[in-house]
Design an enzyme around this catalytic site. Structure first.
Site, PDB file in Angstrom:
ATOM      1  N   ARG A  55       1.074  -0.908   0.007  1.00  0.00           N
ATOM      2  CA  ARG A  55       0.077   0.046  -0.326  1.00  0.00           C
ATOM      3  C   ARG A  55       0.878   1.220  -0.220  1.00  0.00           C
ATOM      4  O   ARG A  55       2.161   0.920   0.009  1.00  0.00           O
ATOM      5  CB  ARG A  55      -0.613  -0.278   0.728  1.00  0.00           C
ATOM      6  CG  ARG A  55      -0.290  -0.334   2.596  1.00  0.00           C
ATOM      7  CD  ARG A  55      -0.768  -0.120   3.546  1.00  0.00           C
ATOM      8  NE  ARG A  55      -0.420   1.948   3.869  1.00  0.00           N
ATOM      9  CZ  ARG A  55       0.641   2.291   3.557  1.00  0.00           C
ATOM     10  NH1 ARG A  55       2.125   2.033   4.297  1.00  0.00           N
ATOM     11  NH2 ARG A  55       0.248   3.444   3.558  1.00  0.00           N
ATOM     12  N   GLY A  56      -0.133   2.852  -0.227  1.00  0.00           N
ATOM     13  CA  GLY A  56       0.778   3.737  -0.282  1.00  0.00           C
ATOM     14  C   GLY A  56       1.242   3.711  -1.301  1.00  0.00           C
ATOM     15  O   GLY A  56       1.392   2.767  -2.881  1.00  0.00           O
ATOM     16  N   ALA A  57       1.049   5.378  -2.168  1.00  0.00           N
ATOM     17  CA  ALA A  57       1.146   5.377  -3.650  1.00  0.00           C
ATOM     18  C   ALA A  57       1.808   4.867  -4.304  1.00  0.00           C
ATOM     19  O   ALA A  57       1.743   4.244  -5.069  1.00  0.00           O
ATOM     20  CB  ALA A  57       0.568   7.026  -3.717  1.00  0.00           C
ATOM     21  N   ARG A  98      -7.224  -0.127  -6.751  1.00  0.00           N
ATOM     22  CA  ARG A  98      -8.018   0.485  -5.818  1.00  0.00           C
ATOM     23  C   ARG A  98      -8.645   1.856  -6.941  1.00  0.00           C
ATOM     24  O   ARG A  98      -7.533   1.918  -7.940  1.00  0.00           O
ATOM     25  CB  ARG A  98      -7.307   1.356  -4.856  1.00  0.00           C
ATOM     26  CG  ARG A  98      -6.790  -0.296  -3.916  1.00  0.00           C
ATOM     27  CD  ARG A  98      -5.866   0.140  -2.748  1.00  0.00           C
ATOM     28  NE  ARG A  98      -6.393   0.857  -1.884  1.00  0.00           N
ATOM     29  CZ  ARG A  98      -6.072   1.154  -0.699  1.00  0.00           C
ATOM     30  NH1 ARG A  98      -4.592   1.494  -0.792  1.00  0.00           N
ATOM     31  NH2 ARG A  98      -6.728   2.066  -0.149  1.00  0.00           N
ATOM     32  N   GLN A 214      -2.615   2.879  10.151  1.00  0.00           N
ATOM     33  CA  GLN A 214      -1.128   2.556   8.811  1.00  0.00           C
ATOM     34  C   GLN A 214      -0.512   3.457   9.900  1.00  0.00           C
ATOM     35  O   GLN A 214       0.874   3.248  10.229  1.00  0.00           O
ATOM     36  CB  GLN A 214      -1.455   3.898   7.477  1.00  0.00           C
ATOM     37  CG  GLN A 214      -1.946   3.190   6.359  1.00  0.00           C
ATOM     38  CD  GLN A 214      -3.581   2.911   7.084  1.00  0.00           C
ATOM     39  OE1 GLN A 214      -4.385   2.805   7.693  1.00  0.00           O
ATOM     40  NE2 GLN A 214      -3.919   3.064   5.149  1.00  0.00           N
ATOM     41  N   ASP A 255      -2.431  10.924  -1.680  1.00  0.00           N
ATOM     42  CA  ASP A 255      -2.609   9.681  -3.251  1.00  0.00           C
ATOM     43  C   ASP A 255      -2.501  10.022  -4.326  1.00  0.00           C
ATOM     44  O   ASP A 255      -2.937   9.880  -6.061  1.00  0.00           O
ATOM     45  CB  ASP A 255      -4.010   8.797  -2.350  1.00  0.00           C
ATOM     46  CG  ASP A 255      -2.864   8.342  -1.259  1.00  0.00           C
ATOM     47  OD1 ASP A 255      -2.935   8.455  -0.107  1.00  0.00           O
ATOM     48  OD2 ASP A 255      -2.505   6.901  -1.701  1.00  0.00           O
ATOM     49  N   ASN A 265      -5.454  12.328   0.642  1.00  0.00           N
ATOM     50  CA  ASN A 265      -4.478  11.745   1.009  1.00  0.00           C
ATOM     51  C   ASN A 265      -5.403  10.659   2.352  1.00  0.00           C
ATOM     52  O   ASN A 265      -6.998  11.206   2.244  1.00  0.00           O
ATOM     53  CB  ASN A 265      -3.475  12.691   2.063  1.00  0.00           C
ATOM     54  CG  ASN A 265      -2.722  11.439   2.954  1.00  0.00           C
ATOM     55  OD1 ASN A 265      -2.065  10.598   2.202  1.00  0.00           O
ATOM     56  ND2 ASN A 265      -2.180  12.041   4.431  1.00  0.00           N
ATOM     57  N   LYS A 266      -4.624  10.257   2.902  1.00  0.00           N
ATOM     58  CA  LYS A 266      -5.486   9.283   3.657  1.00  0.00           C
ATOM     59  C   LYS A 266      -6.619  10.017   4.397  1.00  0.00           C
ATOM     60  O   LYS A 266      -6.417  10.997   5.347  1.00  0.00           O
ATOM     61  CB  LYS A 266      -4.946   9.046   4.974  1.00  0.00           C
ATOM     62  CG  LYS A 266      -5.346   7.522   5.964  1.00  0.00           C
ATOM     63  CD  LYS A 266      -6.448   6.597   4.866  1.00  0.00           C
ATOM     64  CE  LYS A 266      -5.336   6.063   4.012  1.00  0.00           C
ATOM     65  NZ  LYS A 266      -6.423   5.500   3.408  1.00  0.00           N
TER      66      LYS A 266
END
Ligand SMILES: CSC[C@H]1O[C@H](OP(=O)(O)O)[C@H](O)[C@@H]1O
Length: 357
Positions: A55-57, A98, A214, A255, A265-266
């Protein structure tokens, strides 16, 4: 443990020399278990992205590129057109994993363009060239993080109060685990270590980042193991930290950045930005230029991934923590208005408002 040894231990995505699999750390098991799993099929790679095992862009972009090259190597045909048909089918399938992190689509599109531009090559040679292109994407990500880190480290030096560690707040994980190596929001901190700062020269406050945690599971894991002074707090404690003057700067990842500078973002990031504005704390988005989506005019057009209720109601609890069947709102991201962003740190420099990207 040296910084390099640390990176080797937690590098999230690896494409081994034999390219028979894509090896990732299963981030859903961290911090308790550091387990590498070998992805060999497009279904395994798709599921790993969907379930945030990787995960994570930027890491999603690297995994998509190297994973696609690994899968392309297994295509059994010598005919270039048939090879491309199967290659494109895999790329299009991975693109459905995603919706928000633009790096996924950027990486797949770059690999697709490279493949189309080299279809004159014999298939076996094209397979090797695709692997080389995916490794270039990885190496570029490492350099991008280094450049972001250098700019962020300068900001840390500028905002540091004399005789005190610089207080940094971050949200979610935009660290080593979310990229090819240094992270984006954490790149300034790792750069500080490489430039001779001690871990005690900074104090990083990590938002736990509900519902998938996270920040607790990944960022505090990374920074604590890297020897950086690290404090973990619940997401609803940010205001008090800023009110007490403990935070000198906020670094977050992203992201997708829209053309006007709005940044996805998150979930929870926009709230941090509003608090930072209220308390006069500089708020920086760390964004590889591949995260900037020039085709999306504003944050209102960024697709926000909606995830299932279990992540909120029972994933981390021994018993359900909400009544069976209650409606649950679980957006994975939110959009921070460009007016709340002090600067966008890219590998090409620090962007300031007004953002015309
Ligand atoms: C280096 S930016 C990483 C970015 O991706 C995370 O989302 P997720 O954990 O759902 O992949 C989060 O938004 C981070 O800021």
């Amino acid at each position: 443990m040296s910084v390099e040894e640390f990176f080797d231990r937690v590098i999230s995505v690896k494409l081994p020399e034999d390219c028979e699999s894509l090896d990732i750390i299963d981030q859903t098991l961290l911090p308790g278990t550091v387990k590498r799993i070998n992805l060999r099929t497009k279904e395994e790679l798709w599921e790993a992205i969907k379930k945030l095992r990787v995960r994570g862009a930027p890491a999603i972009g690297v995994a998509a590129a190297e994973g696609l090259a690994m899968l392309a190597k297994k295509i059994d045909t010598a005919d270039q057109q048939e090879f491309y048909r199967q290659f494109k089918e895999i790329a299009d399938y991975l693109a459905t994993s995603r919706p928000t992190a633009v790096n996924l689509f950027w990486a797949l599109n770059r690999m697709d363009a490279f493949c189309r531009d080299h279809l004159d090559l014999p298939v076996d040679q094209l397979k090797q060239e695709l692997i080389a292109e995916s490794r270039r994407i990885r190496e570029e990500d490492v350099q991008i993080s280094r450049n972001i880190g250098a700019i962020g480290f300068k900001i840390m030096q500028q905002v540091r109060k004399p005789g005190q560690p610089v207080g940094i707040l971050t949200h979610c994980n935009a660290g080593t685990l979310a990229t090819a190596k240094y992270g984006t929001a954490t790149a300034p901190m790792y750069t500080a270590l490489e430039q001779g700062w001690a871990g005690t020269d900074m104090h990083v406050y990590c938002d736990e980042t509900r519902p998938l945690l996270q920040g607790a599971r990944l960022t505090s894991f990374e920074l604590y193991n890297a020897g950086i002074t690290t404090t973990l707090q619940c997401d609803n404690m940010v205001s008090m930290l800023m009110q007490q003057g403990r935070i000198d700067v906020v670094f977050v990842g992203c992201d997708r950045v829209a053309a006007n500078g709005d940044a996805a973002n998150k979930i929870g990031t926009s709230g941090v930005a509003i608090l930072a504005k209220h308390y006069g704390v500089p708020f920086y988005v760390c964004a590889p230029s591949s995260t900037i989506d020039h085709d999306t005019p504003t944050g209102a057009q960024i697709p926000i991934e909606m995830r299932g209720p279990d992540e909120v109601t029972e994933m981390w609890y021994k018993e359900r923590m909400a009544p069976e069947g209650v409606d649950v709102f679980n957006p994975a991201f939110d959009v921070t208005d460009h007016s709340l962003i002090t600067g966008i740190i890219t590998e090409n420099g620090l962007l300031s408002a007004p953002y015309e990207l």
